[in-house]
Each structure stands twice: as C-alpha cells, then as structure tokens.
Design a protein around this motif. Structure first.
Motif, PDB file in Angstrom:
ATOM      1  N   GLY A 199      78.998  43.622  16.670  1.00 30.55           N
ATOM      2  CA  GLY A 199      78.585  44.939  16.256  1.00 30.55           C
ATOM      3  C   GLY A 199      76.901  44.943  15.607  1.00 30.55           C
ATOM      4  N   VAL A 200      76.704  43.690  15.149  1.00 32.85           N
ATOM      5  CA  VAL A 200      75.440  43.513  14.529  1.00 32.85           C
ATOM      6  C   VAL A 200      74.070  43.387  15.840  1.00 32.85           C
ATOM      7  N   ARG A 201      73.313  44.417  15.663  1.00 36.31           N
ATOM      8  CA  ARG A 201      72.138  44.338  16.662  1.00 36.31           C
ATOM      9  C   ARG A 201      70.735  44.094  16.162  1.00 36.31           C
ATOM     10  N   ALA A 202      70.668  44.112  14.869  1.00 41.10           N
ATOM     11  CA  ALA A 202      69.490  43.971  14.072  1.00 41.10           C
ATOM     12  C   ALA A 202      69.745  43.423  12.991  1.00 41.10           C
ATOM     13  N   VAL A 203      68.664  42.163  12.447  1.00 40.14           N
ATOM     14  CA  VAL A 203      68.542  41.676  11.085  1.00 40.14           C
ATOM     15  C   VAL A 203      67.474  41.732  10.336  1.00 40.14           C
ATOM     16  N   VAL A 204      67.604  42.160   9.111  1.00 39.77           N
ATOM     17  CA  VAL A 204      66.516  42.500   8.377  1.00 39.77           C
ATOM     18  C   VAL A 204      66.455  41.385   6.896  1.00 39.77           C
ATOM     19  N   ASN A 205      65.313  40.837   6.531  1.00 38.90           N
ATOM     20  CA  ASN A 205      65.244  40.058   5.441  1.00 38.90           C
ATOM     21  C   ASN A 205      64.625  41.049   4.239  1.00 38.90           C
ATOM     22  N   LYS A 206      65.469  41.055   3.209  1.00 33.41           N
ATOM     23  CA  LYS A 206      65.031  42.118   2.082  1.00 33.41           C
ATOM     24  C   LYS A 206      64.045  41.058   1.362  1.00 33.41           C
ATOM     25  N   THR A 207      62.959  41.520   1.381  1.00 34.12           N
ATOM     26  CA  THR A 207      61.797  40.854   0.533  1.00 34.12           C
ATOM     27  C   THR A 207      61.421  41.236  -0.574  1.00 34.12           C
ATOM     28  N   SER A 208      61.904  42.547  -1.210  1.00 35.96           N
ATOM     29  CA  SER A 208      61.722  42.973  -2.473  1.00 35.96           C
ATOM     30  C   SER A 208      62.978  43.443  -3.217  1.00 35.96           C
ATOM     31  N   LYS A 209      63.053  43.804  -4.481  1.00 34.79           N
ATOM     32  CA  LYS A 209      63.989  44.648  -4.999  1.00 34.79           C
ATOM     33  C   LYS A 209      63.802  46.243  -4.752  1.00 34.79           C
ATOM     34  N   LEU A 210      64.735  46.889  -5.202  1.00 32.30           N
ATOM     35  CA  LEU A 210      64.665  48.552  -5.156  1.00 32.30           C
ATOM     36  C   LEU A 210      63.356  48.853  -6.099  1.00 32.30           C
ATOM     37  N   ARG A 211      62.669  49.589  -5.566  1.00 32.49           N
ATOM     38  CA  ARG A 211      61.198  49.985  -6.430  1.00 32.49           C
ATOM     39  C   ARG A 211      60.956  51.325  -6.048  1.00 32.49           C
ATOM     40  N   GLY A 212      60.168  51.820  -7.070  1.00 35.38           N
ATOM     41  CA  GLY A 212      59.571  53.279  -6.995  1.00 35.38           C
ATOM     42  C   GLY A 212      60.719  54.385  -7.049  1.00 35.38           C
ATOM     43  N   GLU A 213      60.269  55.793  -7.220  1.00 32.92           N
ATOM     44  CA  GLU A 213      61.024  56.749  -7.446  1.00 32.92           C
ATOM     45  C   GLU A 213      62.092  56.793  -6.189  1.00 32.92           C
ATOM     46  N   HIS A 214      61.972  56.509  -5.444  1.00 35.64           N
ATOM     47  CA  HIS A 214      63.150  56.583  -4.210  1.00 35.64           C
ATOM     48  C   HIS A 214      63.999  55.303  -3.992  1.00 35.64           C
ATOM     49  N   ARG A 215      63.575  54.440  -4.826  1.00 38.07           N
ATOM     50  CA  ARG A 215      64.528  53.152  -4.574  1.00 38.07           C
ATOM     51  C   ARG A 215      64.785  52.515  -3.441  1.00 38.07           C
ATOM     52  N   ILE A 216      63.661  52.387  -2.887  1.00 30.92           N
ATOM     53  CA  ILE A 216      63.658  51.685  -1.498  1.00 30.92           C
ATOM     54  C   ILE A 216      63.076  50.303  -1.409  1.00 30.92           C
ATOM     55  N   ALA A 217      63.811  49.266  -0.997  1.00 31.44           N
ATOM     56  CA  ALA A 217      63.165  47.941  -0.923  1.00 31.44           C
ATOM     57  C   ALA A 217      62.329  47.629   0.222  1.00 31.44           C
ATOM     58  N   SER A 218      61.694  46.575   0.253  1.00 32.54           N
ATOM     59  CA  SER A 218      61.010  46.285   1.615  1.00 32.54           C
ATOM     60  C   SER A 218      61.831  45.341   2.422  1.00 32.54           C
ATOM     61  N   TYR A 219      61.388  45.372   3.855  1.00 31.61           N
ATOM     62  CA  TYR A 219      62.403  44.675   4.617  1.00 31.61           C
ATOM     63  C   TYR A 219      61.649  44.219   5.722  1.00 31.61           C
ATOM     64  N   GLU A 220      61.760  42.830   6.031  1.00 29.97           N
ATOM     65  CA  GLU A 220      61.130  42.274   7.160  1.00 29.97           C
ATOM     66  C   GLU A 220      62.109  42.194   8.437  1.00 29.97           C
ATOM     67  N   LEU A 221      61.649  42.677   9.334  1.00 34.33           N
ATOM     68  CA  LEU A 221      62.669  42.785  10.590  1.00 34.33           C
ATOM     69  C   LEU A 221      62.623  41.360  11.347  1.00 34.33           C
ATOM     70  N   LEU A 222      63.704  40.849  11.283  1.00 35.98           N
ATOM     71  CA  LEU A 222      63.831  39.504  11.863  1.00 35.98           C
ATOM     72  C   LEU A 222      64.427  39.533  13.474  1.00 35.98           C
ATOM     73  N   ALA A 223      65.407  40.410  13.795  1.00 39.69           N
ATOM     74  CA  ALA A 223      65.869  40.598  14.924  1.00 39.69           C
ATOM     75  C   ALA A 223      66.042  42.160  15.132  1.00 39.69           C
ATOM     76  N   GLY A 224      66.048  42.327  16.440  1.00 38.37           N
ATOM     77  CA  GLY A 224      66.208  43.863  16.713  1.00 38.37           C
ATOM     78  C   GLY A 224      65.210  44.497  17.018  1.00 38.37           C
ATOM     79  N   SER A 225      65.110  46.039  17.017  1.00 42.36           N
ATOM     80  CA  SER A 225      63.726  46.753  17.221  1.00 42.36           C
ATOM     81  C   SER A 225      63.671  47.657  16.046  1.00 42.36           C
TER      82      SER A 225
END
Length: 267
Positions: free
Chosen positions: A55-81
């Motif tokens: 069932g996994v079609r994409a993989v992301v690498n979480k490159t930062s902790k949650l940040r900012g007022e919207h609590r969103i991390a940064s991700y690097e897309l390693l697989a998938g689109s």
C-alpha cells in the motif's frame, strides 16, 4: 514490521544501529527520518520500504522538526510523485498534503476514543483542527461541530473532507486564531476537543470560557511523568474535575503527550 527489520538485508549491523526503528504511514506515504550518516542509502531505504510495505506508494524523508505557526515539517520526496494523499481511518477519509498541513497518524486511537464519547446533538468546538480527524467523526455522530484552524490550506482540505465524508451540514469551518475564540464566539459548547500544540497550555483557560458549566474538555498537553500529579492538583484548584488521563505516546526523551478528560466546574 520495524524499519530495521525491513532494511536488515540491505544495511550493515552498524548502520542498522543508527537507523530509527519506526516509521509512520499517512495514506500511501511512508515517513522516515534518515540520519545524515545514512544519506548515501536514502534511496535504497525508500525502495525497500515500498517493496516491504503493502500500500505504500511514496516515501518522504523528514528533514526538520515541526516549525512555524502551522506546525509543518520539511520533507524530501525519495520515492513516488507527490506529498498529497488520502488517509483512511475508522471509516473516514482525509485528503491532505504533508507539505501544507499538519497530520498525526499516531493519534488514531485517541480520535476513535473521543468519537465514541460524543453524543448526538452536542455542540462541540475543535480548535487546531487541521484537516479534520477529530472534527469529522464527531460531526458524523450527529454533533454540531465548530472547527477552527489558522492554516488556510488546512481549512480548504477540511472543507473538502467534510464533503467527502458527508458531514457538511453538521460542521462549520472557521479560519481563525484560537486565541480569539472567546471574543469571536458567543455560544457555549457541551464539549471541547483541544489537541494543543506543544507549549501552549494557556489554551485550557482560553477555551474553557466557551464551554458550558459541567461541560467536557479533552485537553492534550506535553509533560514529563513526574509533573502529572501536580498538574492534576493545579487543574482542581482552578475548578476543573479530572475524570481520566492517559499517555498518548512519547514525543522526546522523558516527554509524553497526555490527554486529560476534564469536567468544567459549575461555578
């Protein structure tokens, strides 16, 4: 299956020791946090995850902790689109984009537990609602839910999710800062579900102003085990009755997310 189990044939024993043991899956996206020491293996790790997890079609690498007022991390897309997905949980479906809105798949049990407590006809307020995983199930139970979110992208996704799950009539989406709730809303609620961001305990007092006497508050906070006894005493001194509390997972060494089911006093 742990991440180390999936990669045990691809990495050395020393490399496995520094690899995190777990990963998260949101929709069809696997989220990993790959140490810099294993950066050369990141695409190999992504391929192994897709091969080993149905069932996994994409993989992301979480490159930062949650940040900012919207609590969103940064991700690097390693697989998938794409970082867009549809997450399914207890019969509900949530459209979301990891790059634009916060979502925590580890709170699924809590969301089910709270939904089971909701009664038809209740008025419920849900600040920090994100794409709706607390708000949508409560509305589906027949409650009248006011969901507040500061992130405009999350608000748009929540509106779509209300339509997708057939709860538009019972769910009102407001883009607003939760700090302004007492001055903005003149009604009172039977129940408040407050998935508080880290370090924002002041929202218990802010939100309790719009909860009716004897109303229920589900308040989430981040504490160490030794702080809990004093915290319960503090809540009691402020007129709250703690019916139940439980740990909802660790977020840092020694620090856990806790939920307190609290009855607001009648005075």
């Amino acid at each position: 299956m742990s991440l180390r189990d999936i990669l045990k044939k691809s990495l050395t024993q020393q490399e496995l020791m520094i690899l995190p043991g777990r990963f998260d899956v949101i929709g069809n996206i696997a989220i990993v946090s790959i140490p810099i020491e294993l950066d050369a293996h990141k695409y190999e790790i992504a391929s192994a995850l897709i091969a080993g997890q149905g069932g996994v079609r994409a993989v992301v690498n979480k490159t930062s902790k949650l940040r900012g007022e919207h609590r969103i991390a940064s991700y690097e897309l390693l697989a998938g689109s794409s970082t867009k997905t549809i997450h399914r949980e207890f019969g509900f479906a949530y459209e979301l984009d990891l790059q634009e809105a916060f979502f925590n798949s580890r709170l699924s049990y809590e969301r089910s537990r709270i939904t089971n407590l909701v009664q038809k006809g209740e008025r419920i307020i849900v600040p920090f609602c994100g794409v709706g995983p607390f708000a949508v199930p409560a509305a589906a139970k027949g409650a009248h839910v006011v969901a507040l979110e500061k992130n405009i992208a999350a608000c748009h996704m929540l509106q779509k999710n209300a339509f997708r799950n057939g709860v538009l009539e019972n769910l009102s989406v407001i883009r607003a800062d939760a700090t302004n709730i007492p001055s903005m809303l003149k009604c009172h609620f039977h129940r408040a579900i407050i998935p508080t961001p880290y370090g924002m305990d002041q929202f218990l007092d802010i939100l309790s102003q719009v909860v009716m006497p004897e109303g229920m508050i589900h308040f989430y906070t981040f504490k160490k085990q030794h702080q809990i006894e004093d915290l319960i005493a503090d809540y009691k001194s402020r007129g709250f009755n703690v019916l139940n509390y439980r740990r909802c997972g660790n977020v840092a060494p020694g620090v856990s997310r806790w939920v307190f089911d609290i009855i607001k006093g009648s005075s």
